[in-house]
Each structure stands twice: as C-alpha cells, then as structure tokens.
Scaffold this motif. Sequence first.
Motif, short mmCIF file in Angstrom:
data_model
loop_
_atom_site.label_atom_id
_atom_site.label_comp_id
_atom_site.label_asym_id
_atom_site.label_seq_id
_atom_site.Cartn_x
_atom_site.Cartn_y
_atom_site.Cartn_z
N GLU A 219 41.73 10.60 -5.39
CA GLU A 219 42.70 11.59 -5.87
C GLU A 219 43.62 11.02 -6.95
N LYS A 220 43.83 9.70 -6.92
CA LYS A 220 44.72 9.07 -7.90
C LYS A 220 44.03 8.85 -9.24
N LEU A 221 42.75 8.44 -9.20
CA LEU A 221 42.08 8.01 -10.42
C LEU A 221 41.21 9.08 -11.06
N LEU A 222 40.78 10.06 -10.27
CA LEU A 222 39.74 10.96 -10.76
C LEU A 222 40.21 12.38 -11.06
N ILE A 223 41.20 12.85 -10.32
CA ILE A 223 41.57 14.28 -10.46
C ILE A 223 42.34 14.52 -11.74
N ASN A 224 42.08 15.69 -12.32
CA ASN A 224 42.35 16.04 -13.70
C ASN A 224 43.70 15.61 -14.27
N LYS A 225 43.57 14.97 -15.41
CA LYS A 225 44.72 14.61 -16.23
C LYS A 225 44.72 15.49 -17.47
N TYR A 333 30.14 8.73 -12.63
CA TYR A 333 31.50 9.28 -12.66
C TYR A 333 31.50 10.73 -12.17
N ILE A 334 30.50 11.52 -12.59
CA ILE A 334 30.40 12.91 -12.13
C ILE A 334 30.25 12.95 -10.61
N PHE A 335 29.39 12.07 -10.09
CA PHE A 335 29.23 11.98 -8.64
C PHE A 335 30.56 11.68 -7.95
N LEU A 336 31.29 10.71 -8.47
CA LEU A 336 32.58 10.33 -7.87
C LEU A 336 33.54 11.52 -7.89
N LEU A 337 33.55 12.23 -9.00
CA LEU A 337 34.46 13.37 -9.15
C LEU A 337 34.13 14.47 -8.14
N LEU A 338 32.85 14.82 -8.02
CA LEU A 338 32.45 15.89 -7.11
C LEU A 338 32.65 15.50 -5.65
N ASN A 339 32.76 14.21 -5.40
CA ASN A 339 32.88 13.72 -4.03
C ASN A 339 34.34 13.64 -3.56
N THR A 340 35.28 14.05 -4.39
CA THR A 340 36.69 14.02 -4.00
C THR A 340 37.01 15.16 -3.04
N ILE A 341 38.09 15.00 -2.30
CA ILE A 341 38.53 16.05 -1.36
C ILE A 341 38.83 17.33 -2.11
N PHE A 347 34.51 23.74 -3.19
CA PHE A 347 33.16 24.23 -2.90
C PHE A 347 33.13 25.01 -1.59
N GLN A 348 33.86 24.56 -0.60
CA GLN A 348 33.89 25.27 0.68
C GLN A 348 34.62 26.60 0.55
N SER A 349 35.53 26.69 -0.41
CA SER A 349 36.29 27.94 -0.59
C SER A 349 35.48 29.01 -1.32
N ILE A 350 34.53 28.61 -2.17
CA ILE A 350 33.77 29.59 -2.96
C ILE A 350 32.40 29.90 -2.36
N CYS A 351 32.01 29.18 -1.30
CA CYS A 351 30.66 29.41 -0.77
C CYS A 351 30.59 30.74 -0.04
N ASN A 352 29.38 31.28 0.03
CA ASN A 352 29.11 32.48 0.79
C ASN A 352 28.95 32.09 2.25
N LYS A 353 29.90 32.46 3.09
CA LYS A 353 29.93 32.02 4.48
C LYS A 353 29.11 32.97 5.36
N ALA A 354 27.82 32.77 5.36
CA ALA A 354 26.94 33.58 6.20
C ALA A 354 27.06 33.12 7.65
N ILE A 355 26.52 33.94 8.56
CA ILE A 355 26.65 33.62 9.99
C ILE A 355 25.93 32.33 10.34
N SER A 356 24.69 32.17 9.88
CA SER A 356 23.90 31.00 10.26
C SER A 356 24.23 29.78 9.41
N GLN A 357 24.38 29.98 8.09
CA GLN A 357 24.71 28.87 7.21
C GLN A 357 25.34 29.39 5.93
N ALA A 358 26.15 28.55 5.33
CA ALA A 358 26.83 28.92 4.09
C ALA A 358 25.97 28.51 2.89
N SER A 359 26.31 29.06 1.72
CA SER A 359 25.53 28.73 0.53
C SER A 359 26.37 28.91 -0.72
#
Length: 415
Positions: A219-225, A333-341, A347-359
């Motif tokens: 969060e210190k080094l990667l999140i948007n400046k 670097y892209i991998f590191l960025l996408l792996n941040t909290i 991603f969890q906020s925009i996913c389609n939360k279906a009953i069996s699995q989200a997508s």
Amino acid sequence: MANNNNTKNLNVPNLRFPEFKGEWEKYKVSDILEFFPTNSLSWDQLEYGTDNIYNLHYGLIHKGLPTQIELVNCSLPNIKKEFIPKNYTLCKDGDVAFADASEDTNDVGKVVEFLSCENKNIVCGLHTIHGRDKKNLTINGFKGYAFSSEIFRCQIRCLSQGTKIYSISPKNFKDISIGVPAKEEQSKIAALLRLLDYRIEAQNKIIEKYESLIKGLNEKLLINKKEYTTYQLSDICEIRSGYSGAQLTGTQGLMVSRIETISKHCINLDKVGYVKPFNSSADFKLHIGDILFSNINSVQYIGNTAFVDREYNLYHGMNLLRLIPHKTVEPFYIFLLLNTITYKSYFQSICNKAISQASINQTELGKTVIHIPDLSYQKQICLVYNSLYNKKSLENLYLQVLKQQKSYLLRQMFI
C-alpha cells in the motif's frame, strides 16, 4: 538415536533413544481410553471473547490447532450463553479429541491433546470424539503424538467409512492398537517432538512477518501517486480465457486450475494437476511473465493472482493477463499492483455475486484503472519484491524440511 530396522523384535520402533531397552506393550485403544459424549453445536452457536465455556469444534482440529493445545497459545471459541448444554464433560490436561469426520481419509481421526487447560472450562463439540486415559498408562503430551503416528493413522484410514464424507466412531477404537513404552521413554519422545513443534511454530511466525511486511509495503509503494500514468488494464494487457474442456486424468500435460491458496511469486504447484494431451493452439500456453487471475470463484478468492515464472499449458477456471509488448511496463509490477488489498477489495466489489460462485467478465476486468510510474522506478520496486519473495520462499522451504522431519519421526518412533 538407535536404529532398530534389523531387529527381529517386532514390539520396538525403528528409531529409538539408545538408553531404552525392552519391548513396548501393545493395547487396543478402547482398553486405554474412556470416551465421553460431545455436543453438536454449530459455528453460529459459538462466539469468541467471552467468559463462557470453551468449545472445541472439529473444524479447528482440521485447520489451525497444533497437536498439543495450550490455551495460552491457542484461541478456542466460547459457547453462546443461550446454547450452553445442560450436561457435559469438561476436558482435563492429557485428554485427547479426535475429529470423527472429514472429506479426506487422511484427516479422519486427526487428533489434538489438551496439554494445558489453564483451569478453564473446555468441552468437545461437533464431530469430535473425547477420550481420556482410564488406566494411567500414558503421560500428558505423549498421546497426541502417538495418535498422530503413521502406524495409527493407517489403521484409522482402513476403518473410516463413507463416500464423500468419511467418518469413524468410538466403536472403531476396539479394532485399533497402539504401542506404549515406559513413561520415561514417553517423556523423552514427547519432549523431542514438542521441541520440533515449537520450531515449526517459530518458522510459521517468521513467514507471517514476511507476509506482513509485503502487505505493508504494497500500500505504501504501489498504490496510485498523482505523478503516475493512468491506464485501463485492457490498454496494456491482453485478457484471455482458459480452455474449458480439460479433464483431470493423472496423465500427461500440466493443467493449472482455480487459484485459491495464492502463491505470491509463482503458480502454486499444489493447484497444478495433469490432463490428457490434446490438440491445442498456442493460445493455451502460459509464458513467463503472464499473470493468472481468478475470475470465477468464491467471493473471497475472486481477484487472486499468480505470476507465471515458467511455461505451462493454461486450461480453465481463470483469466490470463498477457502484457501487450510495451517498453514502459514491467509484467511483475502489474502483478504486484493487482495483488494489493486495494485492488483485491475492488475486484470483490465489482464481481457478480452469484449463489454458487462469483465472477468478473473480461470487459469489466479490462476497465480496471491502474496507475504506473516510470520504468526505472518499476524496476527498483520489482528488485525489492523479488528479494522479499525469494527470502520468503527459502523460509517456506525450510518449513517444509521441518515438517518432513516431524513426519519421518512420526513414522519411525512409534509402533
């Protein structure tokens, strides 16, 4: 230690402290242990942080608890006041609790021993078998390891019943035997294995410290400046789906399935299986520098990523992000960025939360806004993280060595 592999005496273990001689006594487990009723309280009837009776749920035996339970180091839930049973048997130091059910035969009968109850009220709960030495044949600390030994586990696996869920009952213990040495020898065996458990616990803490450091730096080094260049993910990455027709067969060809337990630096090999070879195009090949993205999964696993550091075939259960040839973006670097909290939460906020699995569909994923610094800074960041991940990988390897050592002793020191 003395190696007894060549002895004709069957009632001694293969590996033994040299000062001890003579045979071990063999007993039916039902002749040693007295069994007590347990409750069937579910997780929603339990809570943490109160002064009510502690409850050992079988899920904690499968995940999280060490072989020896010391309340000063272990966290057990409490029974909600309105669900406290009228009749129960409190656990004592030296008591054991077996998990009587599991989806895996290797975990049926997994055991913990209460080494220090700290004068607290503890009961055994759902899918557990509560046992106590009724003949005073064992010392506190020995039974947990004896019942974790490979020779005992093999007997449990043979007797477990079921198809999808395997189970045992107290009645099974009349068909299972265990070797018991003199108490002095029990004490030395338990002390050795306990020291090894302490070292494993310490190693886990070392790894947790590295994970905590990595998360803090993220969060210190990667999140948007403000001075970073803004892109959408689709501007710099080609987003592909994996092949969906592969079946696990145990034959040739590597298959990467859904990412759940994430490996931060490379594909988690525990999630790699084998498939029949088929006539695929190069579209399903994984290249070094690709990023795997879990786009169809349970909500908590949506957005898990893995960086590909060797070549594989990609099949199903995820998206592939492949960097468009671009001189100003480092794939790692892209991998590191996408792996941040921050991005995992997004991603969890925009996913389609279906009953069996989200997508998450590829269009929505492609709209993800990312902020990229200049190439020299990216390379500096990647060097730092590569050093951290390499060090963490070494610590993980050492942890596996410690676990293998314990597994070896559990195979060789008991009968």
